[in-house]
Motif scaffolding. Structure first.
Motif, short mmCIF file in Angstrom:
data_model
loop_
_atom_site.label_atom_id
_atom_site.label_comp_id
_atom_site.label_asym_id
_atom_site.label_seq_id
_atom_site.Cartn_x
_atom_site.Cartn_y
_atom_site.Cartn_z
N PHE A 233 0.52 -0.85 -0.14
CA PHE A 233 -0.08 -0.16 -0.05
C PHE A 233 0.77 1.35 -0.09
O PHE A 233 0.55 2.32 0.06
CB PHE A 233 -0.40 0.12 1.14
CG PHE A 233 -1.48 -0.93 1.18
CD1 PHE A 233 -3.40 -0.69 0.23
CD2 PHE A 233 -1.89 -2.36 2.15
CE1 PHE A 233 -3.76 -1.76 0.53
CE2 PHE A 233 -2.85 -3.48 1.53
CZ PHE A 233 -4.13 -2.92 0.46
N ALA A 234 2.26 0.47 -0.72
CA ALA A 234 3.02 2.50 -0.51
C ALA A 234 3.10 2.85 -1.89
O ALA A 234 3.48 1.77 -3.06
CB ALA A 234 4.40 2.09 0.39
N PRO A 235 3.64 3.58 -2.58
CA PRO A 235 3.70 3.88 -4.19
C PRO A 235 4.51 3.40 -4.18
O PRO A 235 5.64 3.22 -3.46
CB PRO A 235 4.04 5.55 -3.80
CG PRO A 235 3.29 6.23 -2.14
CD PRO A 235 2.97 4.86 -1.69
N VAL A 236 4.71 2.89 -5.57
CA VAL A 236 5.91 2.30 -6.46
C VAL A 236 7.55 3.12 -6.02
O VAL A 236 8.08 2.62 -5.73
CB VAL A 236 5.57 2.24 -7.35
CG1 VAL A 236 6.92 1.09 -8.05
CG2 VAL A 236 4.00 1.14 -8.27
N HIS A 237 7.22 5.03 -6.34
CA HIS A 237 7.90 5.40 -6.23
C HIS A 237 8.04 6.53 -5.21
O HIS A 237 6.95 7.22 -5.70
CB HIS A 237 8.73 5.45 -7.30
CG HIS A 237 9.06 4.74 -8.39
ND1 HIS A 237 10.17 3.73 -7.96
CD2 HIS A 237 8.98 4.27 -9.88
CE1 HIS A 237 10.84 2.70 -9.57
NE2 HIS A 237 9.34 3.32 -10.27
N GLY A 238 8.98 6.94 -4.80
CA GLY A 238 8.66 8.53 -3.94
C GLY A 238 7.80 8.16 -2.91
O GLY A 238 7.53 7.26 -2.29
N VAL A 239 7.18 9.30 -3.20
CA VAL A 239 5.84 9.80 -2.26
C VAL A 239 4.33 9.85 -2.38
O VAL A 239 3.10 10.14 -1.90
CB VAL A 239 6.59 10.86 -1.18
CG1 VAL A 239 7.23 10.63 -0.52
CG2 VAL A 239 6.15 12.07 -2.45
N ALA A 240 4.34 9.75 -3.83
CA ALA A 240 2.98 9.36 -4.09
C ALA A 240 3.14 8.79 -5.92
O ALA A 240 4.33 7.98 -6.06
CB ALA A 240 2.76 11.11 -4.38
N GLY A 241 1.71 8.68 -6.12
CA GLY A 241 2.34 7.85 -7.45
C GLY A 241 0.98 6.07 -7.10
O GLY A 241 0.64 6.21 -5.91
N PRO A 242 0.52 5.39 -8.11
CA PRO A 242 0.17 4.18 -8.21
C PRO A 242 1.23 3.08 -7.13
O PRO A 242 2.72 3.79 -6.72
CB PRO A 242 0.43 3.53 -9.64
CG PRO A 242 2.02 4.29 -10.39
CD PRO A 242 1.59 5.69 -9.37
N LEU A 243 0.58 2.76 -5.86
CA LEU A 243 0.27 1.36 -5.37
C LEU A 243 1.34 0.36 -5.66
O LEU A 243 1.07 -0.13 -6.52
CB LEU A 243 -0.52 1.63 -4.19
CG LEU A 243 -1.13 2.94 -3.78
CD1 LEU A 243 -2.65 1.75 -2.76
CD2 LEU A 243 -0.59 3.48 -3.03
N LEU A 244 2.82 0.09 -5.10
CA LEU A 244 2.61 -1.53 -5.79
C LEU A 244 2.41 -2.57 -5.47
O LEU A 244 2.19 -3.59 -6.18
CB LEU A 244 3.76 -1.78 -4.39
CG LEU A 244 5.02 -3.01 -5.32
CD1 LEU A 244 5.50 -3.01 -6.04
CD2 LEU A 244 6.25 -3.29 -3.64
N LYS A 245 0.85 -2.80 -4.90
CA LYS A 245 0.10 -3.87 -5.11
C LYS A 245 0.48 -5.07 -3.73
O LYS A 245 1.56 -5.00 -3.88
CB LYS A 245 -0.17 -3.84 -5.86
CG LYS A 245 -1.22 -2.05 -6.32
CD LYS A 245 -2.48 -3.62 -7.74
CE LYS A 245 -3.21 -2.33 -8.10
NZ LYS A 245 -3.32 -2.21 -9.32
N THR A 246 -0.05 -5.33 -2.54
CA THR A 246 0.62 -6.40 -2.43
C THR A 246 1.32 -8.31 -2.82
O THR A 246 2.04 -8.25 -1.98
CB THR A 246 -0.50 -7.05 -1.16
OG1 THR A 246 -1.68 -7.47 -2.33
CG2 THR A 246 -1.58 -6.32 0.09
N GLY A 247 0.22 -7.94 -4.22
CA GLY A 247 0.96 -9.00 -4.90
C GLY A 247 2.15 -8.73 -5.31
O GLY A 247 2.98 -10.06 -5.74
#
Length: 485
Positions: free
Chosen positions: A71-85
């Motif tokens: 549930f964190a952004p893929v990069h940096g502090v904003a943007g699409p989430l990485l997702k648990t998978g």
């Protein structure tokens, strides 16, 4: 009351972790990095307080890494989430790591040899050679530890192997279990097992873990033979210092064990002739050690050789044990903890959290302007102090080695011998010579109630001081000449 205290620590750890997750992200740190630091904080609190078992802490680390990174952004502090998978491979990365492979294979190798009795035969024969003089027996115990480092790739397993042998000799010698001699026999097991892990890549779990971090982050490989060259001289010097301390700081009740050689001969006679299993495991280990030592020639890494060794041990008709037999002797909790610990270390490095943490903690000390040996001296002092907070060499390695590596990377100095400095940082993890609670290998002989904490501290304190001075000496001489620092 004890359970109540543990629950308080668990709740406090969860609260602090949640607080770090929810706080504003500091400048220069990604959301993912912030959350990995939160998991690290929780893990360290659990490791230091022992509020939960190590295997449970490993499962918790994996779960929290998946949830927080997912549930964190893929990069940096904003943007699409990485997702648990996609976070699962990160949380489990330690289980496909070369360092974890060698640790896991090493535990199976230890289980294989411990099921044959060959280790007892080797230990008793060495003690028979050195004789029944009191000081010679202590020298023999230390030599046994160094030899078993080639055969049992687990510090705790070596301690667990030598503890009953030491207790058996004490009983066979007819010595009072609370005598100075008996107490220091068990202290020798506790401390010598730690020292014996330094000299070989395969002899102590922190070694392959450090090598895996060095390989993944610095693209530098350290072979089994190279580690032998770097680590064994320091290991032997420490063991010699320990021998002189334990035999000079204690006044034993006798200079020679009455009937000592006869007791050893009796113990050997009780083992009988070498069994078929002992002969087969001896051949397998000879092959394994030869392959480890000649990796510069055939280029088969130590991890692969370890897998081959375990395969040979379980091979039908030619091996020494079935999967069921060996797996029942393996400490799966340790395997789980190392995998989770390496995953956490990898996440710290890949998310940039290790670099940010190191800059924040060490950046203001002006280390970047120091010469490499001086810088490493300051770092080693800090590690030596912090090491007292950990009751497990596994947890200390997982928390400290990536942080040091992250700091070195943050300096951005291409001329800095980072891999060598990381190697030296790993050496400090072994400095658990004063308190039994600082290592499982210390707790195993301590559990016999033969010696007290003060007995170990009496030798361990001067050993730590002198050993650290020798570490510094090696940094400015031997390791410097080899290009490590």
């Amino acid at each position: 009351m004890k359970n109540g205290k543990k629950m308080i620590w668990i709740l406090l750890g969860l609260a602090i972790m949640a607080g770090i997750v929810m706080m504003p992200t500091p400048a220069g740190l990604s959301v993912a990095g912030q959350r990995v630091l939160a998991v690290l904080t929780f893990a360290v609190i659990m490791w230091v307080t022992e509020a939960v078992s190590y295997p449970f802490s490993a499962l918790a680390i994996i779960l929290f890494l998946i949830l927080f990174l997912g549930f964190a952004p893929v990069h940096g502090v904003a943007g699409p989430l990485l997702k648990t998978g996609k976070a699962i491979p990160i949380a489990l990365s330690g289980f496909v790591n070369g360092g974890w492979v060698l640790v896991a294979a090493g535990l199976f190798m230890a289980a294989g040899i411990l099921g044959t009795g060959l280790e007892k035969r080797i230990a008793l024969n060495i003690l028979k050679i050195v004789g029944a003089k009191t000081k010679a027996i202590f020298a023999g115990m230390m030599i046994v530890m160094l030899v078993l480092g080639f055969l049992i790739p687990s510090i705790t397993a070596r301690s667990a192997t030598m503890t009953p042998i030491a207790m058996g000799l004490i009983a066979a010698f007819g010595v009072d279990p609370r005598s100075v001699f008996a107490r220091n026999m068990l202290v020798t097991v506790a401390i010598a097992s730690s020292i014996s892990g330094i000299g070989l890549l395969s002899a102590g779990a922190p070694n392959p873990v450090a090598v895996s971090f060095i390989s993944s982050q610095l693209k530098h490989s350290i072979t089994w033979g190279e580690w032998l060259i770097y680590g064994m001289p320091f290991c032997i010097v420490l063991m010699v210092i320990f021998y002189f301390l334990v035999t000079r700081l204690n006044k034993f009740e006798f200079d020679e064990i009455p009937g000592g050689r006869a007791a050893i001969d009796k113990a050997l006679a009780e083992l009988g002739p070498m069994s078929g299993k002992e002969k087969r495991i001896a051949v397998i280990f000879i092959i394994t050690i030869l392959l480890w030592a000649t990796d510069f020639w055939h280029h088969i890494d130590a991890n692969t050789v370890s897998i081959l060794s375990v395969t040979l041990m379980m091979m039908p008709y030619l091996g020494v044990a079935s999967w069921k037999e060996m797996s029942s002797r393996v400490d799966w909790g340790t395997i789980l903890l190392f995998g989770a610990g390496i995953s956490l270390g990898e996440a710290l490095l890949k998310s940039g959290a290790a670099i940010w943490l190191a800059k924040t903690a060490l950046g203001g000390m002006g280390l970047g302007s120091m010469a490499a040996p001086v810088m490493m001296t300051v770092i080693a002092v800090a590690l030596l102090i912090i090491r007292f907070a950990f009751a497990s060499i596994t947890s200390a390695t997982a928390a400290l080695v990536p942080t040091v590596l992250g700091f070195l990377i943050s300096l951005g100095d291409a001329n800095l011998p980072m891999w060598g400095m990381t190697f030296i940082a790993t050496m400090t993890v072994y400095f658990a010579f004063i308190l039994p609670v600082n290592s499982p290998q210390g707790m195993v002989p301590y559990a016999t109630n033969t010696f007290e904490v003060k007995d170990m501290a009496k030798v361990g304190i001067p050993l730590t001081i002198i050993g650290f001075a020798v570490l510094i000496l090696f940094m400015f001489t031997y390791w410097h000449w080899l290009g490590l620092v």
